[in-house]
Design a protein around this motif. Structure first.
Motif, mmCIF file in Angstrom:
data_model
loop_
_atom_site.group_PDB
_atom_site.id
_atom_site.type_symbol
_atom_site.label_atom_id
_atom_site.label_comp_id
_atom_site.label_asym_id
_atom_site.label_seq_id
_atom_site.Cartn_x
_atom_site.Cartn_y
_atom_site.Cartn_z
ATOM 1 N N GLN A 65 -41.503 -15.060 13.894
ATOM 2 C CA GLN A 65 -42.099 -14.816 15.222
ATOM 3 C C GLN A 65 -41.030 -14.343 16.199
ATOM 4 O OE1 GLN A 65 -45.524 -18.199 14.550
ATOM 5 N NE2 GLN A 65 -44.064 -18.525 16.229
ATOM 6 N N ASP A 107 -54.254 -15.541 19.574
ATOM 7 C CA ASP A 107 -54.233 -16.928 19.089
ATOM 8 C C ASP A 107 -55.540 -17.333 18.403
ATOM 9 O OD1 ASP A 107 -51.702 -17.023 20.128
ATOM 10 O OD2 ASP A 107 -52.240 -18.207 21.902
ATOM 11 N N ALA A 114 -55.476 -15.904 15.042
ATOM 12 C CA ALA A 114 -54.494 -16.665 14.254
ATOM 13 C C ALA A 114 -55.123 -17.952 13.713
ATOM 14 C CB ALA A 114 -53.267 -16.988 15.104
ATOM 15 N N ASN A 123 -47.827 -15.099 16.614
ATOM 16 C CA ASN A 123 -48.206 -15.877 15.432
ATOM 17 C C ASN A 123 -47.820 -15.177 14.134
ATOM 18 O OD1 ASN A 123 -50.228 -17.989 16.735
ATOM 19 N ND2 ASN A 123 -50.741 -15.971 17.582
#
Ligand SMILES: *Cc1c(COP(=O)(O)O)cnc(C)c1O
Length: 370
Positions: A42, A203, A206, A49
């Motif tokens: 990352q 996110d 992810a 992510n």
């Protein structure tokens, strides 16, 4: 083609001790090494992510599953690539739509992409072939215009960097909604078995990716999604975490070898050098020549006799593969890809090529094609 032994010997103490630590911990799956690697990737990539998985093909499959695509949705891929890119599309019951590539960059042709979009198109999967980013400026603009997902196949391009017209720079795999990579041993960042990863700044995506890679499970034994079992084991993660700090140095070694090849072949009228796109750095997963007015297969065989491995990536475009026969496509539909399939030749490319080897390879190639 690759020299994994010399690279290992250069890092042996660190790698051996990292492997031994995993064995001592007996935390073979989901160990701390996996979360450490994800965090370090990352940071290196500048992405929110990183989710590791079993291999690059799984990464592509999980990416398409996470986007919630449905049977019949069309996914556009270049016809000149490794089979995995289209294989997962077909496996999921989605409809692969193939497009031509640009003869010079060998990456997705933007004209061909524009012509392939229909009301059923849902995603574009550009491949950063041989280590250089596809035309992401145009691909992202087209995706925005038609509300399409972009899943990057960055299996050959980890570490490559793309510069947009406004000066924004992004690492390969961190440009579309999801990027996929492979840690297969011969890839630019390779482990000692199979491995892969997905990258995303989103996110929520992810979270879906993490669940899908783990049987669709969010809370243990509660399966909210249909998933798969795809994970990177701790030993592979430990090896990759030792190698990651060396990745930029590995890339520079590859670029140096590519520059040497370029200089040596610049005056050879039978060889077209790999085109360098000014928007992308090239991490040279492969150094791929186009052989003109000389029998490519003969040259490959002559090089083999001289002890020089040379490979054809890829001899048959997707639309001409038996398993992918489709009444929509015929020989002649994608002329650049078909021409490339008959003229490309990749020379040895790895982190340990020295001047003596490069001199021998380039002199042999030049003498044979003189
Ligand atoms: C290697 C590769 C893959 C597949 O990766 P695996 O880890 O072997 O499954 C997919 N796409 C491209 C372009 C590759 O080079």
């Amino acid at each position: 083609m690759v020299d994994l032994r010399s690279q290992y010997l250069n890092l042996k103490p660190e790698i051996d001790s990292a492997i031994q630590q995993v064995i001592d911990s007996t935390s073979f799956v989901k160990g701390k090494q996996v979360s450490d690697l994800q965090e370090h990737l990352q940071q290196y990539l500048g992405v929110r992510n990183v989710i590791c998985c079993g291999n690059g093909t799984d990464a592509l499959q999980i990416a398409l599953m996470a986007l919630g695509l449905r049977r019949g949705d069309e996914v556009i891929t270049p016809t000149f690539t490794f089979i995995a890119t289209a294989e997962v599309v077909a496996l999921l019951g989605l409809t692969p739509v193939v497009v031509d590539v640009d003869f010079d960059t060998m990456n997705m042709s933007i004209d061909s992409l524009r012509r392939a979009i229909t009301p059923r198109t849902k995603a574009i999967v550009p491949v950063h072939l041989f280590g250089q980013c596809a035309n992401m400026q145009a691909i992202c603009e087209i995706a925005r215009e038609h509300n399409l997902f972009v899943v990057e196949d960055a299996c050959q391009a980890i570490g490559a960097e793309y510069t947009f017209a406004d000066g924004t720079r992004r690492k390969a795999g961190c440009i579309g909604q999801i990027g996929c990579t492979s840690f297969f041993p011969s890839k630019n960042l390779g482990c000692y078995g199979d491995g892969g990863a997905l990258f995303t700044d989103d996110d929520q995506l992810a979270a879906r990716i993490r669940a899908i890679a783990n049987h669709g499970m969010v809370v243990r034994y509660h399966h909210d999604l249909i998933g798969v079992n795809s994970r990177l084991d701790s030993i592979q993660a430990a090896i990759l975490d030792v190698k990651l700090p060396h990745l930029d140095q590995f890339t520079r070694s590859r670029q140096r070898a590519a520059d040497f090849y370029d200089r040596a072949f610049a005056g050879n009228k039978h060889l077209l050098l790999p085109a360098r796109d000014p928007q992308s750095t090239h991490v040279f997963h492969q150094y791929t020549l186009r052989v003109i007015d000389y029998d490519r297969d003969l040259l490959r065989d002559q090089l083999a006799e001289a002890g020089i491995p040379a490979m054809v990536y890829y001899p048959v475009p997707l639309h001409m593969q038996k398993a992918y026969q489709d009444p929509r496509y015929h020989e002649g539909d994608f002329p650049a890809a078909e021409r490339l399939a008959s003229c490309v030749l990749s020379l040895p490319m790895h982190t340990e090529l020295d001047d003596e080897q490069l001199t021998y390879i380039t002199q042999t190639v030049n003498n044979l094609t003189a």
